[in-house]
Design a protein around this motif. Sequence first.
Motif, PDB file in Angstrom:
ATOM      1  N   ALA A 189      44.086  35.123  40.570  1.00 51.91           N
ATOM      2  CA  ALA A 189      42.872  35.796  40.118  1.00 51.91           C
ATOM      3  C   ALA A 189      42.281  36.678  41.210  1.00 51.91           C
ATOM      4  O   ALA A 189      41.785  37.777  40.947  1.00 51.91           O
ATOM      5  CB  ALA A 189      41.841  34.764  39.664  1.00 51.91           C
ATOM      6  N   ILE A 190      42.360  36.178  42.452  1.00 53.19           N
ATOM      7  CA  ILE A 190      41.825  36.957  43.572  1.00 53.19           C
ATOM      8  C   ILE A 190      42.672  38.190  43.843  1.00 53.19           C
ATOM      9  O   ILE A 190      42.154  39.302  44.032  1.00 53.19           O
ATOM     10  CB  ILE A 190      41.736  36.081  44.841  1.00 53.19           C
ATOM     11  CG1 ILE A 190      40.686  34.984  44.649  1.00 53.19           C
ATOM     12  CG2 ILE A 190      41.408  36.936  46.065  1.00 53.19           C
ATOM     13  CD1 ILE A 190      40.627  33.982  45.778  1.00 53.19           C
ATOM     14  N   GLY A 236      43.738  39.597  39.598  1.00 52.51           N
ATOM     15  CA  GLY A 236      42.860  39.470  38.440  1.00 52.51           C
ATOM     16  C   GLY A 236      42.124  40.758  38.102  1.00 52.51           C
ATOM     17  O   GLY A 236      41.895  41.616  38.958  1.00 52.51           O
ATOM     18  N   LYS A 237      41.768  40.878  36.834  1.00 54.87           N
ATOM     19  CA  LYS A 237      41.020  42.039  36.354  1.00 54.87           C
ATOM     20  C   LYS A 237      39.668  41.581  35.838  1.00 54.87           C
ATOM     21  O   LYS A 237      39.500  40.453  35.411  1.00 54.87           O
ATOM     22  CB  LYS A 237      41.805  42.747  35.242  1.00 54.87           C
ATOM     23  CG  LYS A 237      43.144  43.318  35.695  1.00 54.87           C
ATOM     24  CD  LYS A 237      43.865  43.990  34.543  1.00 54.87           C
ATOM     25  CE  LYS A 237      45.215  44.544  34.983  1.00 54.87           C
ATOM     26  NZ  LYS A 237      45.949  45.200  33.863  1.00 54.87           N
ATOM     27  N   ASP A 248      35.251  41.211  36.095  1.00 57.66           N
ATOM     28  CA  ASP A 248      34.308  40.676  37.074  1.00 57.66           C
ATOM     29  C   ASP A 248      34.671  39.237  37.420  1.00 57.66           C
ATOM     30  O   ASP A 248      35.596  38.652  36.866  1.00 57.66           O
ATOM     31  CB  ASP A 248      32.876  40.775  36.542  1.00 57.66           C
ATOM     32  CG  ASP A 248      32.710  40.054  35.202  1.00 57.66           C
ATOM     33  OD1 ASP A 248      33.517  39.141  34.904  1.00 57.66           O
ATOM     34  OD2 ASP A 248      31.791  40.401  34.439  1.00 57.66           O
ATOM     35  N   TRP A 249      33.916  38.659  38.366  1.00 53.70           N
ATOM     36  CA  TRP A 249      34.248  37.326  38.846  1.00 53.70           C
ATOM     37  C   TRP A 249      34.016  36.251  37.801  1.00 53.70           C
ATOM     38  O   TRP A 249      34.684  35.213  37.796  1.00 53.70           O
ATOM     39  CB  TRP A 249      33.457  37.017  40.113  1.00 53.70           C
ATOM     40  CG  TRP A 249      34.030  37.752  41.292  1.00 53.70           C
ATOM     41  CD1 TRP A 249      33.484  38.820  41.942  1.00 53.70           C
ATOM     42  CD2 TRP A 249      35.279  37.488  41.921  1.00 53.70           C
ATOM     43  NE1 TRP A 249      34.329  39.243  42.941  1.00 53.70           N
ATOM     44  CE2 TRP A 249      35.432  38.452  42.962  1.00 53.70           C
ATOM     45  CE3 TRP A 249      36.297  36.555  41.722  1.00 53.70           C
ATOM     46  CZ2 TRP A 249      36.542  38.487  43.790  1.00 53.70           C
ATOM     47  CZ3 TRP A 249      37.400  36.586  42.537  1.00 53.70           C
ATOM     48  CH2 TRP A 249      37.518  37.541  43.560  1.00 53.70           C
ATOM     49  N   THR A 293      34.704  36.627  34.592  1.00 52.98           N
ATOM     50  CA  THR A 293      35.912  36.678  33.779  1.00 52.98           C
ATOM     51  C   THR A 293      37.072  36.003  34.500  1.00 52.98           C
ATOM     52  O   THR A 293      37.861  35.267  33.899  1.00 52.98           O
ATOM     53  CB  THR A 293      36.279  38.135  33.460  1.00 52.98           C
ATOM     54  OG1 THR A 293      35.188  38.754  32.775  1.00 52.98           O
ATOM     55  CG2 THR A 293      37.528  38.208  32.597  1.00 52.98           C
ATOM     56  N   ARG A 294      37.176  36.237  35.792  1.00 51.16           N
ATOM     57  CA  ARG A 294      38.248  35.621  36.578  1.00 51.16           C
ATOM     58  C   ARG A 294      38.085  34.107  36.648  1.00 51.16           C
ATOM     59  O   ARG A 294      39.063  33.363  36.577  1.00 51.16           O
ATOM     60  CB  ARG A 294      38.289  36.221  37.981  1.00 51.16           C
ATOM     61  CG  ARG A 294      38.575  37.711  37.998  1.00 51.16           C
ATOM     62  CD  ARG A 294      38.799  38.211  39.409  1.00 51.16           C
ATOM     63  NE  ARG A 294      38.839  39.669  39.452  1.00 51.16           N
ATOM     64  CZ  ARG A 294      39.258  40.381  40.489  1.00 51.16           C
ATOM     65  NH1 ARG A 294      39.657  39.764  41.594  1.00 51.16           N
ATOM     66  NH2 ARG A 294      39.247  41.697  40.467  1.00 51.16           N
ATOM     67  N   GLU A 305      36.647  32.212  34.444  1.00 48.92           N
ATOM     68  CA  GLU A 305      37.022  31.678  33.138  1.00 48.92           C
ATOM     69  C   GLU A 305      38.535  31.602  32.991  1.00 48.92           C
ATOM     70  O   GLU A 305      39.069  30.649  32.419  1.00 48.92           O
ATOM     71  CB  GLU A 305      36.422  32.546  32.032  1.00 48.92           C
ATOM     72  CG  GLU A 305      34.900  32.440  31.929  1.00 48.92           C
ATOM     73  CD  GLU A 305      34.314  33.427  30.938  1.00 48.92           C
ATOM     74  OE1 GLU A 305      35.065  34.344  30.504  1.00 48.92           O
ATOM     75  OE2 GLU A 305      33.132  33.301  30.596  1.00 48.92           O
ATOM     76  N   SER A 306      39.224  32.611  33.530  1.00 47.84           N
ATOM     77  CA  SER A 306      40.687  32.622  33.476  1.00 47.84           C
ATOM     78  C   SER A 306      41.273  31.476  34.297  1.00 47.84           C
ATOM     79  O   SER A 306      42.225  30.812  33.862  1.00 47.84           O
ATOM     80  CB  SER A 306      41.213  33.964  33.995  1.00 47.84           C
ATOM     81  OG  SER A 306      42.617  33.963  34.061  1.00 47.84           O
ATOM     82  N   ILE A 307      40.696  31.227  35.471  1.00 50.33           N
ATOM     83  CA  ILE A 307      41.149  30.125  36.322  1.00 50.33           C
ATOM     84  C   ILE A 307      40.946  28.788  35.615  1.00 50.33           C
ATOM     85  O   ILE A 307      41.839  27.934  35.586  1.00 50.33           O
ATOM     86  CB  ILE A 307      40.387  30.132  37.662  1.00 50.33           C
ATOM     87  CG1 ILE A 307      40.735  31.387  38.473  1.00 50.33           C
ATOM     88  CG2 ILE A 307      40.687  28.878  38.476  1.00 50.33           C
ATOM     89  CD1 ILE A 307      39.838  31.600  39.675  1.00 50.33           C
TER      90      ILE A 307
END
Length: 228
Positions: free
Chosen positions: A46-47, A50-51, A53-54, A56-57, A59-61
Amino acid sequence: MSTLISTLNQLALDPRFSDYLGILKGARNGIVYGVKVRFPHALIMAILFGKGDWKTRAESIFRATKTHALNLARFVSIYKALVLLQKKANGGKEGKADTFIAGLIGGYLVFGERTAINEQVKWSGSDQSFFHHVDIGIFQIVLYVTSRVVASFIPRDPSPQHARTAGRPIPPDSKLFSAFAALTWGAVMWLFKYRPETIQPGMWSSMTYLYRDSDSWKDLRTLLWHNK
């Protein structure tokens, strides 16, 4: 409170419930291991790649970690339950094909769906003494590439939305991927049971934590909270 804890400890150590509690601890170890493996990987990805804002990232994590952890918990639970069911059906004796059948069914049910996470499920571990002077990094890269080469022999998805485009990958056929996943999990569970010396050390260490360590505990604390 102490009386309640004492009673629960007695129940945890009662041999009549050991097979069923082993399934429970297997699920627990699956969740813990899934989080340990997936969270740092998802965080780094994600870092770096990732695409958005943080939020969104993040949530993806969380989503990737949750999916991986629950999938492992489901598989371990299904696998151990099916091995137990076959053992009971066979008069308390474990058949040599039981682990393969349990892994086959569990692999199909849990990892048979063609998703990004299921296609990338990896194992890791810390026991690397077997290799001594072998470059572990290179060995792992070779294993990674080998798995991709083997998977490339699965026929591709014939659906129109995946029409062949020059230079672009096409995902495998979903039904054949399910069969491939089932056979893979069935085979690795059989190998772990009967030919553990052939399994890569990192994977052996991971499977030991998931399947062997979950068969033993000393009290309620080492059943639910700590592995040992």
